[in-house]
Enzyme design. Structure first.
Site, PDB file in Angstrom:
ATOM      1  N   ARG A 169      10.538  52.381  73.936  1.00 51.56           N
ATOM      2  CA  ARG A 169      10.194  53.805  73.883  1.00 51.56           C
ATOM      3  C   ARG A 169       9.981  54.279  72.449  1.00 51.56           C
ATOM      4  O   ARG A 169       9.227  55.199  72.209  1.00 51.56           O
ATOM      5  CB  ARG A 169      11.283  54.619  74.614  1.00 51.56           C
ATOM      6  CG  ARG A 169      12.639  54.507  74.019  1.00 51.56           C
ATOM      7  CD  ARG A 169      13.727  55.003  74.957  1.00 51.56           C
ATOM      8  NE  ARG A 169      14.051  54.034  76.013  1.00 51.56           N
ATOM      9  CZ  ARG A 169      14.930  54.240  76.972  1.00 51.56           C
ATOM     10  NH1 ARG A 169      15.576  55.398  77.050  1.00 51.56           N
ATOM     11  NH2 ARG A 169      15.160  53.318  77.878  1.00 51.56           N
ATOM     12  N   GLU A 214      14.135  49.888  72.611  1.00 52.48           N
ATOM     13  CA  GLU A 214      13.174  49.871  71.499  1.00 52.48           C
ATOM     14  C   GLU A 214      11.750  50.176  71.950  1.00 52.48           C
ATOM     15  O   GLU A 214      10.948  50.681  71.171  1.00 52.48           O
ATOM     16  CB  GLU A 214      13.221  48.502  70.799  1.00 52.48           C
ATOM     17  CG  GLU A 214      12.369  47.384  71.440  1.00 52.48           C
ATOM     18  CD  GLU A 214      12.708  47.070  72.886  1.00 52.48           C
ATOM     19  OE1 GLU A 214      13.866  47.300  73.286  1.00 52.48           O
ATOM     20  OE2 GLU A 214      11.827  46.604  73.624  1.00 52.48           O
ATOM     21  N   LYS A 244      21.065  41.588  73.512  1.00 51.24           N
ATOM     22  CA  LYS A 244      21.102  41.333  74.952  1.00 51.24           C
ATOM     23  C   LYS A 244      22.053  40.170  75.246  1.00 51.24           C
ATOM     24  O   LYS A 244      22.105  39.220  74.458  1.00 51.24           O
ATOM     25  CB  LYS A 244      19.701  40.935  75.436  1.00 51.24           C
ATOM     26  CG  LYS A 244      18.724  42.085  75.581  1.00 51.24           C
ATOM     27  CD  LYS A 244      17.420  41.608  76.182  1.00 51.24           C
ATOM     28  CE  LYS A 244      16.390  42.718  76.240  1.00 51.24           C
ATOM     29  NZ  LYS A 244      16.738  43.791  77.181  1.00 51.24           N
TER      30      LYS A 244
HETATM   31  N1  BES Z   1      12.401  45.219  77.666  1.00 53.26           N
HETATM   32  C1  BES Z   1      13.532  45.865  78.205  1.00 53.26           C
HETATM   33  C2  BES Z   1      13.363  46.256  79.675  1.00 53.26           C
HETATM   34  C3  BES Z   1      13.244  45.128  80.668  1.00 53.26           C
HETATM   35  C4  BES Z   1      14.373  44.665  81.321  1.00 53.26           C
HETATM   36  C5  BES Z   1      12.017  44.599  80.981  1.00 53.26           C
HETATM   37  C6  BES Z   1      14.245  43.648  82.267  1.00 53.26           C
HETATM   38  C7  BES Z   1      11.895  43.592  81.908  1.00 53.26           C
HETATM   39  C8  BES Z   1      13.007  43.121  82.563  1.00 53.26           C
HETATM   40  C9  BES Z   1      13.831  47.146  77.425  1.00 53.26           C
HETATM   41  O1  BES Z   1      13.473  47.159  76.098  1.00 53.26           O
HETATM   42  C10 BES Z   1      15.310  47.354  77.508  1.00 53.26           C
HETATM   43  O2  BES Z   1      16.001  46.526  77.012  1.00 53.26           O
HETATM   44  N2  BES Z   1      15.732  48.438  78.127  1.00 53.26           N
HETATM   45  C11 BES Z   1      17.092  48.716  78.294  1.00 53.26           C
HETATM   46  C12 BES Z   1      17.285  50.196  78.084  1.00 53.26           C
HETATM   47  C13 BES Z   1      18.733  50.621  77.959  1.00 53.26           C
HETATM   48  C14 BES Z   1      19.310  50.107  76.671  1.00 53.26           C
HETATM   49  C15 BES Z   1      18.787  52.119  78.007  1.00 53.26           C
HETATM   50  C16 BES Z   1      17.498  48.320  79.709  1.00 53.26           C
HETATM   51  O3  BES Z   1      16.685  48.466  80.618  1.00 53.26           O
HETATM   52  O4  BES Z   1      18.605  47.839  79.890  1.00 53.26           O
HETATM   53 ZN    ZN Z   2      11.884  45.874  75.571  1.00 49.00          ZN
HETATM   54 ZN    ZN Z   3      14.988  46.299  74.834  1.00 51.39          ZN
END
Ligand code: BES
Ligand code: ZN
Ligand code: ZN
Length: 488
Positions: free
Chosen positions: A332, A330, A258
């Protein structure tokens, strides 16, 4: 904070301060006895607006209407206004909408939820001064309120709000202090206190159960994963509910790292799992006649030489193969295996998963609202309805066959991300649907709490940080099942 219910009128009670909720500011009602003073102070009785009349020891707070969703944040605002004062005891009248005690419950929840603040890491701890609240049965519009009903409303409010605060504490705890083993320890401790059964699976058992996708996500962390199973099993249950929670104690994104700004707050990626622990606590304390199982996939998503990679193909517990294209998707993967395990262990009448699953859900519906997805429109609207009744915002999102196709993989059965940047909350939900067996297909709903689980400012009855999203809505849903005569 403790509560006492009395049949004595408010005027006969001796407390440090009285809280008065003003619902209709033009009322001639006897509670508004300080009209002139309030006008002088500029009090307009707007929602959550407070005015403390120090010399009278009265705190006024405005509420838009006599509904739970107005009374709850108003009560929270009132209790917050007493922060820093030396008022230790409060007296308050009962407010109901035509005698219905929902608003009384909401008021008590508001006091407890509003008094919460996370102080663990502060060297000087600020505590809310209020220790004792006396609730008079004297009702706002002079209705007679049944003491039994009022007492039950207060009791349930306390359990629900305490469980929500319990969840908030877990979520707010730093990733260095709360990793999978610790989360399992918290669940075990809570189970000991409430009489629930708690079974924790360690890596050896997880391998035996073929939970390879969950193990892959966990691999680069120095903290080994856990799957936690909490059980509430009353005699003659009306039905069986399974709750599955995403318990990412930290989500760095993995090798698909991230960006710095997006990594902050990812300690809150355990919000779904923490909510499940909170719901289980409340259900046990209410001793509801519903069998409830809580499963939490507790994992830390990190980087390192051992990390799982984009391009890997993983085999989930149900045998489906998954092409990894982004290690930040991750949740999912962890949920896929945890959902499979939960369905193998328990044949449920209702199956819910709670997860901070996608940023896309936050983009789509905003910070304050959860996205609810299901194959069953009926179940989906039931969840949305109970969420709203419990004081949480939720909205339905539709699955569709076109978005489903965007998860196709050339090398495996399915891809862990979609090939389009749009509709990410729904494609994540549709990914999960691949891991729901036929028996549970119409009994399952996925609740994406990525927005409301953690917000870095106070809103309504919620503090800055963890809100405990999902706890109240699920407790309410299960309470409704417990009351339903058709479930026998
Ligand atoms: N934990 C995150 C989702 C999230 C984002 C929760 C902001 C709370 C606040 C999740 O694991 C994630 O990183 N999802 C990605 C998915 C993408 C790679 C398809 C996302 O939402 O960007
Ligand atoms: Zn996550
Ligand atoms: Zn994530």
């Amino acid at each position: 904070m403790n509560f006492e219910l009395t049949a004595l009128p408010v005027a006969d009670l001796s407390s440090d301060v009285e809280i008065i909720i003003v619902v209709d500011k033009d009322t001639k009602h006897r509670f508004v006895q300080d009209k002139k003073l309030l006008k002088k102070a500029g009090f307009e009785a707007g929602q959550d607006e407070t005015c403390l009349l120090l010399e009278k020891n009265r705190l006024y707070v405005g509420a838009e209407s006599l509904t739970s969703s107005s009374i709850r944040p108003a009560a929270a605002s009132a209790i917050k206004a007493l922060q820093g004062t030396q008022y230790r005891s409060i007296k308050v009248a009962t407010y109901t909408n035509k005698g219905c005690t929902y608003t009384l419950r909401a008021m008590i929840e508001g006091f407890i939820l509003g008094a919460y603040s996370f102080q663990t890491y502060k060297s000087k701890k600020k505590k809310n001064p209020v220790k004792h609240i006396t609730v008079s049965l004297e009702e706002y519009s002079e209705l007679e309120i049944d003491i039994e009903k009022a007492s039950e409303a207060i009791h349930k409010a306390q359990i629900t709000a305490d469980a929500t605060n319990f969840t908030r504490d877990i979520v707010n705890t730093t990733p260095d202090d709360c990793y999978p083993e610790v989360l399992a320890g918290i669940a075990e401790g809570m189970a000991d206190d409430t009489g629930l059964v708690c079974n924790v699976l360690k890596p050896k058992e997880l391998r035996k159960e073929k939970m390879e996708t969950l193990l892959a996500v966990a691999r680069a962390s120095r903290h080994a994963p856990r799957v936690i199973h909490l059980t509430h099993k009353p005699k003659n249950p009306k039905c069986v509910v399974t709750l599955v929670g995403k318990g990412l104690t930290y989500d760095s994104g993995g090798l698909s790292l991230k960006p710095a700004d997006f990594m902050v707050t990812m300690k809150a990626d355990k919000s779904g799992g923490s909510a499940v622990i909170g719901v289980m606590k409340a259900i046990a304390e209410m001793d509801l006649p519903v069998e409830v199982h809580g499963f939490i996939g507790a994992v830390e998503n990190m980087i390192g030489g051992d990390a799982y990679k984009p391009d890997d193909v993983l085999v989930a517990k149900n045998g489906k193969t998954i092409e990894v294209r982004n290690t930040d998707a991750e949740g999912r993967l962890v949920l896929a295996d945890t959902l499979c395990y939960a369905q193998q262990e328990v044949k449920a009448d209702y199956l819910f998963d709670l997860a901070t699953l996608t940023g896309a859900c936050v983009v789509g519906v905003g910070n304050y609202t959860s996205g609810v997805m299901s194959n069953s429109e009926e179940l989906r609207s039931l969840v949305v309805k109970e969420a709203k009744n419990a004081g949480e915002l939720a909205t339905g999102l539709d699955f569709n066959r076109y978005l489903k196709k965007t998860l196709k993989s050339e090398v495996a059965d399915i891809c862990n991300i979609s090939n389009t940047r749009y509709g990410g909350a729904i494609t994540a939900g549709q990914f999960l649907s691949e891991f729901i067996d036929e028996d549970h297909a119409d009994k399952w709903a996925h609740i994406d709490i990525a927005g409301p689980a953690f917000v870095e400012h106070a809103w309504g009855e919620n503090p800055s940080g963890a809100s405990g999203a999902g706890v109240r809505m699920m407790v309410k849903f299960i309470e409704t099942l417990a009351e339903d005569e058709s479930h026998q």
